[in-house]
Design a protein around this motif. Structure first.
Motif, mmCIF file in Angstrom:
data_model
loop_
_atom_site.group_PDB
_atom_site.id
_atom_site.type_symbol
_atom_site.label_atom_id
_atom_site.label_comp_id
_atom_site.label_asym_id
_atom_site.label_seq_id
_atom_site.Cartn_x
_atom_site.Cartn_y
_atom_site.Cartn_z
ATOM 1 N N MET A 35 60.793 -29.593 87.165
ATOM 2 C CA MET A 35 60.355 -29.261 88.516
ATOM 3 C C MET A 35 61.562 -28.888 89.366
ATOM 4 O O MET A 35 62.639 -29.456 89.192
ATOM 5 C CB MET A 35 59.669 -30.472 89.163
ATOM 6 N N SER A 36 61.387 -27.970 90.283
ATOM 7 C CA SER A 36 62.403 -27.726 91.300
ATOM 8 C C SER A 36 62.334 -28.892 92.279
ATOM 9 O O SER A 36 61.257 -29.439 92.519
ATOM 10 C CB SER A 36 62.127 -26.426 92.045
ATOM 11 N N VAL A 37 63.485 -29.262 92.846
ATOM 12 C CA VAL A 37 63.539 -30.367 93.797
ATOM 13 C C VAL A 37 64.211 -29.880 95.072
ATOM 14 O O VAL A 37 65.323 -29.352 95.041
ATOM 15 C CB VAL A 37 64.293 -31.586 93.227
ATOM 16 N N ILE A 38 63.517 -30.074 96.187
ATOM 17 C CA ILE A 38 64.056 -29.723 97.507
ATOM 18 C C ILE A 38 64.129 -31.010 98.317
ATOM 19 O O ILE A 38 63.141 -31.715 98.453
ATOM 20 C CB ILE A 38 63.153 -28.706 98.239
ATOM 21 N N THR A 39 65.317 -31.306 98.843
ATOM 22 C CA THR A 39 65.506 -32.489 99.678
ATOM 23 C C THR A 39 65.602 -32.072 101.130
ATOM 24 O O THR A 39 66.321 -31.136 101.465
ATOM 25 C CB THR A 39 66.780 -33.258 99.261
ATOM 26 N N LEU A 40 64.875 -32.795 101.984
ATOM 27 C CA LEU A 40 64.970 -32.592 103.429
ATOM 28 C C LEU A 40 65.349 -33.910 104.091
ATOM 29 O O LEU A 40 64.799 -34.963 103.757
ATOM 30 C CB LEU A 40 63.635 -32.135 104.012
ATOM 31 N N HIS A 41 66.293 -33.828 105.007
ATOM 32 C CA HIS A 41 66.639 -34.969 105.868
ATOM 33 C C HIS A 41 66.579 -34.420 107.282
ATOM 34 O O HIS A 41 67.462 -33.692 107.720
ATOM 35 C CB HIS A 41 68.037 -35.504 105.552
ATOM 36 N N VAL A 42 65.502 -34.764 107.974
ATOM 37 C CA VAL A 42 65.261 -34.141 109.274
ATOM 38 C C VAL A 42 65.278 -35.131 110.432
ATOM 39 O O VAL A 42 64.994 -34.761 111.566
ATOM 40 C CB VAL A 42 63.942 -33.332 109.263
ATOM 41 N N GLY A 43 65.626 -36.371 110.153
ATOM 42 C CA GLY A 43 65.650 -37.392 111.196
ATOM 43 C C GLY A 43 66.937 -37.436 111.987
ATOM 44 O O GLY A 43 67.060 -38.234 112.916
ATOM 45 N N GLY A 44 67.902 -36.595 111.626
ATOM 46 C CA GLY A 44 69.172 -36.557 112.347
ATOM 47 C C GLY A 44 69.964 -37.843 112.178
ATOM 48 O O GLY A 44 69.751 -38.623 111.259
ATOM 49 N N ALA A 45 70.882 -38.064 113.113
ATOM 50 C CA ALA A 45 71.781 -39.222 113.046
ATOM 51 C C ALA A 45 71.018 -40.541 113.090
ATOM 52 O O ALA A 45 71.436 -41.530 112.479
ATOM 53 C CB ALA A 45 72.798 -39.153 114.179
ATOM 54 N N SER A 46 69.894 -40.563 113.777
ATOM 55 C CA SER A 46 69.137 -41.818 113.901
ATOM 56 C C SER A 46 68.503 -42.245 112.581
ATOM 57 O O SER A 46 68.118 -43.401 112.427
ATOM 58 C CB SER A 46 68.059 -41.696 114.976
ATOM 59 N N MET B 66 70.165 -36.040 96.612
ATOM 60 C CA MET B 66 71.019 -34.852 96.658
ATOM 61 C C MET B 66 71.553 -34.493 95.271
ATOM 62 O O MET B 66 71.626 -33.320 94.911
ATOM 63 C CB MET B 66 72.167 -35.069 97.643
ATOM 64 N N ALA B 67 71.893 -35.496 94.483
ATOM 65 C CA ALA B 67 72.429 -35.240 93.138
ATOM 66 C C ALA B 67 71.404 -34.554 92.242
ATOM 67 O O ALA B 67 71.768 -33.787 91.348
ATOM 68 C CB ALA B 67 72.894 -36.551 92.511
ATOM 69 N N ALA B 68 70.120 -34.800 92.481
ATOM 70 C CA ALA B 68 69.060 -34.250 91.635
ATOM 71 C C ALA B 68 68.410 -32.996 92.217
ATOM 72 O O ALA B 68 67.520 -32.427 91.598
ATOM 73 C CB ALA B 68 67.988 -35.316 91.407
ATOM 74 N N SER B 69 68.844 -32.562 93.381
ATOM 75 C CA SER B 69 68.185 -31.458 94.082
ATOM 76 C C SER B 69 68.713 -30.095 93.687
ATOM 77 O O SER B 69 69.841 -29.945 93.227
ATOM 78 C CB SER B 69 68.341 -31.629 95.596
ATOM 79 N N ASP B 70 67.859 -29.102 93.934
ATOM 80 C CA ASP B 70 68.235 -27.705 93.757
ATOM 81 C C ASP B 70 68.601 -27.057 95.092
ATOM 82 O O ASP B 70 69.225 -25.999 95.117
ATOM 83 C CB ASP B 70 67.054 -26.928 93.148
ATOM 84 N N TYR B 71 68.205 -27.726 96.187
ATOM 85 C CA TYR B 71 68.338 -27.129 97.519
ATOM 86 C C TYR B 71 68.152 -28.250 98.528
ATOM 87 O O TYR B 71 67.389 -29.188 98.284
ATOM 88 C CB TYR B 71 67.240 -26.077 97.673
#
Length: 182
Positions: A110-121, A135-140
């Motif tokens: 599977m392709s893996v996309i990681t999102l971190h959208v909560g900012g600094a908090s 992040m180590a397992a992601s493609d993007y």
């Protein structure tokens, strides 16, 4: 003339990669899940819906539930003590679930996309322990820039050799997310 064109094409490709632009690579349907059980998961579901990306959502999906029917795993990472408590899962168990999920996604190609959208908090030791394996397992990866003030995502993306797109705010994550899908 051809040489000039090739030089410009090469420079455009370099510039695009420097700014995290990627050609569409992710196949539909996607499976979106939460890693850390933050409310950010709900916002990414809205962005996927607006982009008309076919997806299923399961904030607590387990590795044994993954199958070939989903082609892309979209991970929304960011720990929430309140969210973990409401889900009845410890941070340690969430890390184990994450590791098993990523292993199974790799087995299924599977392709893996990681999102971190909560900012600094949405950063801290608990979040960081979940961010690193994702992040180590992601493609993007797509992150709200304030969540990378210390350069963690930049460093992890470089180590994993994956494109990283930084956006100013959560609502801006929809465009690069949609662009990743074929």
């Amino acid at each position: 003339m051809k040489r000039t064109f090739l030089v410009f094409a090469l420079l455009a490709a370099i510039a695009a990669s420097a700014f995290g632009q990627v050609a569409a690579f992710a196949e539909k349907p996607a499976l979106v899940t939460s890693i850390g059980q933050s409310a950010d998961f709900e916002m990414i579901k809205v962005l996927l819906t607006r982009a008309k990306i076919t997806f299923q959502a399961d904030p607590m999906v387990k590795a044994e539930s993954l199958n070939a029917s989903s082609k892309t795993l979209v991970i929304v990472v960011g720990a929430s003590s309140k969210g973990l408590g409401a889900a009845g899962i410890s941070a340690e168990d969430e890390l184990k679930r994450t590791q098993a999920l990523l292993k199974k996604a790799k087995e299924l190609k599977m392709s893996v996309i990681t999102l971190h959208v909560g900012g600094a908090s949405r950063r801290g030791a608990m979040s960081d322990s979940l961010i690193k394996p994702c992040m180590a397992a992601s493609d993007y990866a797509i992150v709200v820039a304030s969540g990378d003030e210390d350069g963690l995502f930049t460093s992890l993306a470089a180590q994993a050799k994956i494109p990283l797109v930084k956006v100013d705010r959560l609502s801006s994550a929809g465009t690069p997310l949609a662009a990743a899908f074929k």
